[in-house]
Motif scaffolding. Sequence first.
Motif, short mmCIF file in Angstrom:
data_model
loop_
_atom_site.label_atom_id
_atom_site.label_comp_id
_atom_site.label_asym_id
_atom_site.label_seq_id
_atom_site.Cartn_x
_atom_site.Cartn_y
_atom_site.Cartn_z
N ASP A 22 0.81 -1.35 0.04
CA ASP A 22 0.01 -0.11 -0.01
C ASP A 22 1.06 1.17 -0.01
OD1 ASP A 22 -2.33 -1.51 -0.16
OD2 ASP A 22 -2.52 -1.43 2.30
N GLY A 23 0.58 2.17 -0.82
CA GLY A 23 1.19 3.31 -0.76
C GLY A 23 2.46 3.52 -1.76
N VAL A 24 2.60 2.41 -2.17
CA VAL A 24 4.10 2.48 -3.10
C VAL A 24 3.89 2.84 -4.45
CG1 VAL A 24 5.99 0.99 -3.97
CG2 VAL A 24 5.19 0.71 -1.29
N ASP A 25 4.60 3.70 -5.08
CA ASP A 25 4.57 3.95 -6.57
C ASP A 25 5.32 2.87 -7.44
OD1 ASP A 25 3.99 5.45 -8.76
OD2 ASP A 25 5.81 6.49 -8.58
N THR A 26 4.54 2.20 -8.35
CA THR A 26 5.27 1.31 -9.17
C THR A 26 6.04 1.77 -10.20
OG1 THR A 26 3.01 1.22 -10.53
CG2 THR A 26 3.26 -0.21 -8.73
N ALA A 27 6.16 3.09 -10.58
CA ALA A 27 6.84 3.62 -11.65
C ALA A 27 8.34 3.39 -11.28
CB ALA A 27 6.32 4.95 -11.75
N GLY A 28 8.93 3.45 -9.93
CA GLY A 28 10.31 3.30 -9.94
C GLY A 28 10.78 1.88 -9.70
N MET A 29 9.88 0.93 -9.82
CA MET A 29 10.26 -0.48 -9.44
C MET A 29 11.00 -1.01 -10.72
SD MET A 29 7.10 -2.21 -7.68
CE MET A 29 6.34 -1.42 -6.16
#
Length: 156
Positions: free
Chosen positions: A60-67
Amino acid sequence: MTVSLALIVLMAVLYAAGAYLLLARSLSRILIGVLLVGNATNLLLLVVAGDPGDAPIVTDGVDTAGMTDPLTQGLTLTAIVITFGMTALLLALVHRSWRIARQERTDERTMVPGSDAHADDEGARVAAETADDDRALHKALDASDEDEDNEDGGRR
């Protein structure tokens, strides 16, 4: 996305050296060639993966763009396992070849009969010996059938 030129050059050199060694007649060189190609494949997957990022765990609350893409990590682990399996197989073949022929290089004497023009004489000799063995076996079977017929008085 910027890719390190050193990684690309190293990968190309590993592929070239591995392909050269795979074409050698020495089984130990073939083994080293497989290892080099496997490591070059790992570098290729590292280059294709792109820039490093955060761990690919979605909460929850993690941006997937920087993964980081987890597919390339899985492919790299798979390539490592496949390289390990091929290495184990080739080590077993090298060991078996050494135990049987006490040599590590392949030549006309260790090739499969009929696979080379020079090996045709060996293939013909083996075929003739096999035919002689078959004839002797059939003769022995026919003789045993005649013995059974004589014991039964010609009845079956």
